[in-house]
Design a protein around this motif. Structure first.
Motif, PDB file in Angstrom:
ATOM      1  N   ALA A 202       0.943  -1.222   0.016  1.00  0.00           N
ATOM      2  CA  ALA A 202       0.122  -0.003   0.095  1.00  0.00           C
ATOM      3  C   ALA A 202       0.947   1.190   0.146  1.00  0.00           C
ATOM      4  CB  ALA A 202      -0.995   0.165   1.283  1.00  0.00           C
ATOM      5  N   THR A 203       0.279   2.386  -0.366  1.00  0.00           N
ATOM      6  CA  THR A 203       1.260   3.320  -0.729  1.00  0.00           C
ATOM      7  C   THR A 203       1.451   4.078   0.747  1.00  0.00           C
ATOM      8  OG1 THR A 203       0.290   3.912  -2.986  1.00  0.00           O
ATOM      9  CG2 THR A 203       1.192   5.653  -1.872  1.00  0.00           C
ATOM     10  N   SER A 204       0.383   4.043   1.690  1.00  0.00           N
ATOM     11  CA  SER A 204       0.595   4.429   2.791  1.00  0.00           C
ATOM     12  C   SER A 204       1.696   3.914   3.591  1.00  0.00           C
ATOM     13  CB  SER A 204      -0.725   4.634   3.636  1.00  0.00           C
ATOM     14  OG  SER A 204      -1.296   3.163   3.566  1.00  0.00           O
ATOM     15  N   ASP A 205       1.834   2.423   3.370  1.00  0.00           N
ATOM     16  CA  ASP A 205       2.760   1.825   4.053  1.00  0.00           C
ATOM     17  C   ASP A 205       4.263   2.024   3.290  1.00  0.00           C
ATOM     18  OD1 ASP A 205       0.946   0.516   5.411  1.00  0.00           O
ATOM     19  OD2 ASP A 205       0.703  -1.305   4.268  1.00  0.00           O
ATOM     20  N   ILE A 206       4.188   2.302   2.198  1.00  0.00           N
ATOM     21  CA  ILE A 206       5.677   2.614   1.570  1.00  0.00           C
ATOM     22  C   ILE A 206       6.001   4.003   2.144  1.00  0.00           C
ATOM     23  CG2 ILE A 206       6.470   3.384  -0.509  1.00  0.00           C
ATOM     24  CD1 ILE A 206       4.840   1.332  -1.987  1.00  0.00           C
ATOM     25  N   LEU A 207       5.087   5.020   2.314  1.00  0.00           N
ATOM     26  CA  LEU A 207       5.430   6.422   2.938  1.00  0.00           C
ATOM     27  C   LEU A 207       5.688   6.249   4.216  1.00  0.00           C
ATOM     28  CD1 LEU A 207       2.331   8.450   1.038  1.00  0.00           C
ATOM     29  CD2 LEU A 207       4.823   8.733   0.908  1.00  0.00           C
ATOM     30  N   ALA A 208       5.071   5.651   5.141  1.00  0.00           N
ATOM     31  CA  ALA A 208       5.626   5.377   6.414  1.00  0.00           C
ATOM     32  C   ALA A 208       6.695   4.876   6.587  1.00  0.00           C
ATOM     33  CB  ALA A 208       4.428   4.479   7.237  1.00  0.00           C
ATOM     34  N   GLN A 209       7.221   3.646   5.833  1.00  0.00           N
ATOM     35  CA  GLN A 209       8.520   3.122   5.861  1.00  0.00           C
ATOM     36  C   GLN A 209       9.444   4.294   5.317  1.00  0.00           C
ATOM     37  OE1 GLN A 209       9.174   0.401   7.227  1.00  0.00           O
ATOM     38  NE2 GLN A 209      10.823  -0.868   5.980  1.00  0.00           N
ATOM     39  N   TYR A 210       9.040   4.930   4.282  1.00  0.00           N
ATOM     40  CA  TYR A 210      10.005   5.866   3.600  1.00  0.00           C
ATOM     41  C   TYR A 210      10.509   6.854   5.012  1.00  0.00           C
ATOM     42  CZ  TYR A 210      11.180  10.077   1.430  1.00  0.00           C
ATOM     43  OH  TYR A 210      12.126  11.084   0.955  1.00  0.00           O
ATOM     44  N   ILE A 211       9.517   7.274   5.642  1.00  0.00           N
ATOM     45  CA  ILE A 211       9.980   8.320   6.938  1.00  0.00           C
ATOM     46  C   ILE A 211      10.844   7.621   7.710  1.00  0.00           C
ATOM     47  CG2 ILE A 211       8.944   9.508   8.663  1.00  0.00           C
ATOM     48  CD1 ILE A 211       6.284   9.755   6.926  1.00  0.00           C
ATOM     49  N   SER A 212      10.505   6.523   8.164  1.00  0.00           N
ATOM     50  CA  SER A 212      11.301   5.538   9.276  1.00  0.00           C
ATOM     51  C   SER A 212      12.788   5.572   8.644  1.00  0.00           C
ATOM     52  CB  SER A 212      10.860   4.556   9.670  1.00  0.00           C
ATOM     53  OG  SER A 212       9.536   4.716  10.414  1.00  0.00           O
ATOM     54  N   MET A 213      12.815   5.130   7.246  1.00  0.00           N
ATOM     55  CA  MET A 213      13.952   4.765   6.600  1.00  0.00           C
ATOM     56  C   MET A 213      14.949   6.023   6.497  1.00  0.00           C
ATOM     57  SD  MET A 213      14.277   3.646   2.896  1.00  0.00           S
ATOM     58  CE  MET A 213      12.858   2.679   3.023  1.00  0.00           C
ATOM     59  N   VAL A 214      14.281   7.314   6.237  1.00  0.00           N
ATOM     60  CA  VAL A 214      15.104   8.560   6.381  1.00  0.00           C
ATOM     61  C   VAL A 214      15.656   8.604   7.905  1.00  0.00           C
ATOM     62  CG1 VAL A 214      15.014  10.870   5.992  1.00  0.00           C
ATOM     63  CG2 VAL A 214      13.786   9.470   4.423  1.00  0.00           C
ATOM     64  N   ARG A 215      14.824   8.658   8.879  1.00  0.00           N
ATOM     65  CA  ARG A 215      15.362   8.806  10.072  1.00  0.00           C
ATOM     66  C   ARG A 215      16.535   7.835  10.423  1.00  0.00           C
ATOM     67  NH1 ARG A 215      12.324  12.373  12.737  1.00  0.00           N
ATOM     68  NH2 ARG A 215       9.969  12.502  11.726  1.00  0.00           N
ATOM     69  N   VAL A 216      16.320   6.678  10.216  1.00  0.00           N
ATOM     70  CA  VAL A 216      17.447   5.641  10.403  1.00  0.00           C
ATOM     71  C   VAL A 216      18.843   5.859   9.761  1.00  0.00           C
ATOM     72  CG1 VAL A 216      18.058   3.135  10.336  1.00  0.00           C
ATOM     73  CG2 VAL A 216      15.633   3.775  11.319  1.00  0.00           C
ATOM     74  N   LEU A 217      18.540   5.941   8.413  1.00  0.00           N
ATOM     75  CA  LEU A 217      19.745   6.263   7.564  1.00  0.00           C
ATOM     76  C   LEU A 217      20.518   7.541   7.992  1.00  0.00           C
ATOM     77  CD1 LEU A 217      18.487   4.815   4.217  1.00  0.00           C
ATOM     78  CD2 LEU A 217      19.986   3.612   5.754  1.00  0.00           C
ATOM     79  N   ARG A 218      19.838   8.571   8.448  1.00  0.00           N
ATOM     80  CA  ARG A 218      20.521   9.698   9.024  1.00  0.00           C
ATOM     81  C   ARG A 218      21.556   9.356  10.116  1.00  0.00           C
ATOM     82  NH1 ARG A 218      15.678  14.507   8.123  1.00  0.00           N
ATOM     83  NH2 ARG A 218      16.157  14.807   6.190  1.00  0.00           N
ATOM     84  N   GLU A 219      20.843   8.745  11.158  1.00  0.00           N
ATOM     85  CA  GLU A 219      21.348   8.166  12.253  1.00  0.00           C
ATOM     86  C   GLU A 219      23.024   7.341  11.927  1.00  0.00           C
ATOM     87  OE1 GLU A 219      19.599   6.736  15.536  1.00  0.00           O
ATOM     88  OE2 GLU A 219      17.681   7.734  15.017  1.00  0.00           O
ATOM     89  N   LEU A 220      22.708   6.455  10.972  1.00  0.00           N
ATOM     90  CA  LEU A 220      23.705   5.570  10.479  1.00  0.00           C
ATOM     91  C   LEU A 220      24.729   6.353   9.762  1.00  0.00           C
ATOM     92  CD1 LEU A 220      21.793   2.443   9.552  1.00  0.00           C
ATOM     93  CD2 LEU A 220      23.291   2.737  11.547  1.00  0.00           C
ATOM     94  N   ASP A 221      24.458   7.277   8.891  1.00  0.00           N
ATOM     95  CA  ASP A 221      25.598   7.999   7.837  1.00  0.00           C
ATOM     96  C   ASP A 221      24.978   9.372   7.847  1.00  0.00           C
ATOM     97  OD1 ASP A 221      27.434   8.281   6.013  1.00  0.00           O
ATOM     98  OD2 ASP A 221      25.778   7.888   4.513  1.00  0.00           O
ATOM     99  N   PRO A 222      25.650  10.091   8.734  1.00  0.00           N
ATOM    100  CA  PRO A 222      25.204  11.759   8.623  1.00  0.00           C
ATOM    101  C   PRO A 222      25.700  12.288   7.199  1.00  0.00           C
ATOM    102  CG  PRO A 222      26.269  10.871  10.620  1.00  0.00           C
ATOM    103  CD  PRO A 222      26.381   9.863   9.853  1.00  0.00           C
ATOM    104  N   SER A 223      26.550  11.639   6.636  1.00  0.00           N
ATOM    105  CA  SER A 223      26.822  12.226   5.370  1.00  0.00           C
ATOM    106  C   SER A 223      25.834  12.174   4.511  1.00  0.00           C
ATOM    107  CB  SER A 223      28.207  11.605   4.718  1.00  0.00           C
ATOM    108  OG  SER A 223      27.731  10.351   4.283  1.00  0.00           O
ATOM    109  N   GLY A 224      24.853  11.489   4.365  1.00  0.00           N
ATOM    110  CA  GLY A 224      23.736  11.470   3.587  1.00  0.00           C
ATOM    111  C   GLY A 224      23.859  10.549   2.288  1.00  0.00           C
ATOM    112  N   VAL A 225      25.210  10.047   2.270  1.00  0.00           N
ATOM    113  CA  VAL A 225      25.611   9.173   0.962  1.00  0.00           C
ATOM    114  C   VAL A 225      24.486   7.780   0.823  1.00  0.00           C
ATOM    115  CG1 VAL A 225      27.200   7.779  -0.469  1.00  0.00           C
ATOM    116  CG2 VAL A 225      27.744   9.967   0.731  1.00  0.00           C
ATOM    117  N   VAL A 226      24.498   7.212   1.766  1.00  0.00           N
ATOM    118  CA  VAL A 226      23.662   5.971   1.879  1.00  0.00           C
ATOM    119  C   VAL A 226      22.255   6.432   1.946  1.00  0.00           C
ATOM    120  CG1 VAL A 226      22.945   4.115   3.453  1.00  0.00           C
ATOM    121  CG2 VAL A 226      25.260   4.802   3.352  1.00  0.00           C
ATOM    122  N   LEU A 227      21.761   7.391   2.575  1.00  0.00           N
ATOM    123  CA  LEU A 227      20.333   7.764   2.292  1.00  0.00           C
ATOM    124  C   LEU A 227      19.946   8.332   0.970  1.00  0.00           C
ATOM    125  CD1 LEU A 227      17.698   8.922   3.961  1.00  0.00           C
ATOM    126  CD2 LEU A 227      19.041  11.074   4.033  1.00  0.00           C
TER     127      LEU A 227
END
Length: 248
Positions: free
Chosen positions: A166-191
């Motif tokens: 579902a698009t709503s699930d993809i968006l929710a996962q996208y939001i969490s993904m951005v937050r997690v990847l910012r923690e893992l790699d502040p450079s933003g390359v992985v994000l």
């Protein structure tokens, strides 16, 4: 009295085993097999640590595992190794070197494990914050950010970017993904490497704008900025500027 006798028997048995291990170690070095035996010790300890991680860390995202494993190294494998090494090989400096080798192995093994589990870690965010912190520490020591990006992007494309999601699930996962990847790699390359395909896929969904607007109007503060950015980036719209019919 019986419990005291039992404890005494266990201590005695432990002392006997320690003496036997020390004798084995001395004999191996006396035969000129010191280097070969150390390779064998390292292989056994790595298998030992990998088994510990499988039992105590895999799938456990709500508590830290890295520090617990480092404590385990000091309590079990390192003393075990000390019984096998001759005195000249068991100096404080040598023990520190062995401990560093064990910890570096754990950084790689746990980092690899958490990379494989990253999709599920993102799903469980923010409850999975301890696992994210462990993975960040592992990456700081191994520098495996490129491998993380490739593997996680493949997992996202296989498990999220398909018509059944579902698009709503993809968006929710996208939001969490951005937050997690910012923690893992502040450079933003992985994000950027991981979210690029997600954003591109969302723009092919006819109900993306509608779902973003719904989430923004729902009163949730989670990811508002990210959703607004995605909305501003553009998505399929009809002539009236509203989203077309959604997908399942």
């Amino acid at each position: 009295l019986e419990s005291q006798d039992s404890a005494g028997s266990q201590l005695s048995a432990g002392a006997e085993i320690a003496a036997e291990l020390a004798a084995v170690g001395r004999a191996l070095y006396a035969l000129g097999l010191g280097a070969l035996s150390e390779e064998a010790y390292a292989a056994v300890i790595c298998a030992w640590l990998r088994g510990w991680l499988e039992q105590h860390a895999r799938g456990c995202f709500d508590r830290p595992s890295l520090r617990e494993c480092q404590t385990y190294i000091s309590l079990v494998p390192l003393p075990f190794l000390g019984m096998l090494l001759p005195p000249e090989k068991a100096s404080p400096g040598s023990r520190r070197n062995w401990k560093s080798r064990m910890e570096f192995f754990v950084f790689h093994a746990l980092g690899r494990m958490r990379t494989d589990e990253l999709f599920d870690i993102v799903v469980d965010y923010p409850d999975s914050a301890p696992a994210i912190a462990d993975l960040r520490d592992c990456l700081d020591h191994t520098g495996d950010h490129g491998q993380l990006m490739r593997d996680f992007r493949a997992a996202v494309e296989a498990r999220l970017l398909h018509p059944a999601a579902a698009t709503s699930d993809i968006l929710a996962q996208y939001i969490s993904m951005v937050r997690v990847l910012r923690e893992l790699d502040p450079s933003g390359v992985v994000l950027e490497g991981v979210t690029g395909p997600v954003k591109a896929y969302l723009r092919t969904r006819k109900d993306t704008v509608r779902e973003i607007l719904h989430m923004l109007l729902d009163g949730s503060e989670e990811g508002d900025e990210l959703l607004q950015q995605e909305l501003a980036a553009g998505a399929p719209q009809d002539a009236d500027g509203e989203a077309e019919g959604g997908e399942a």
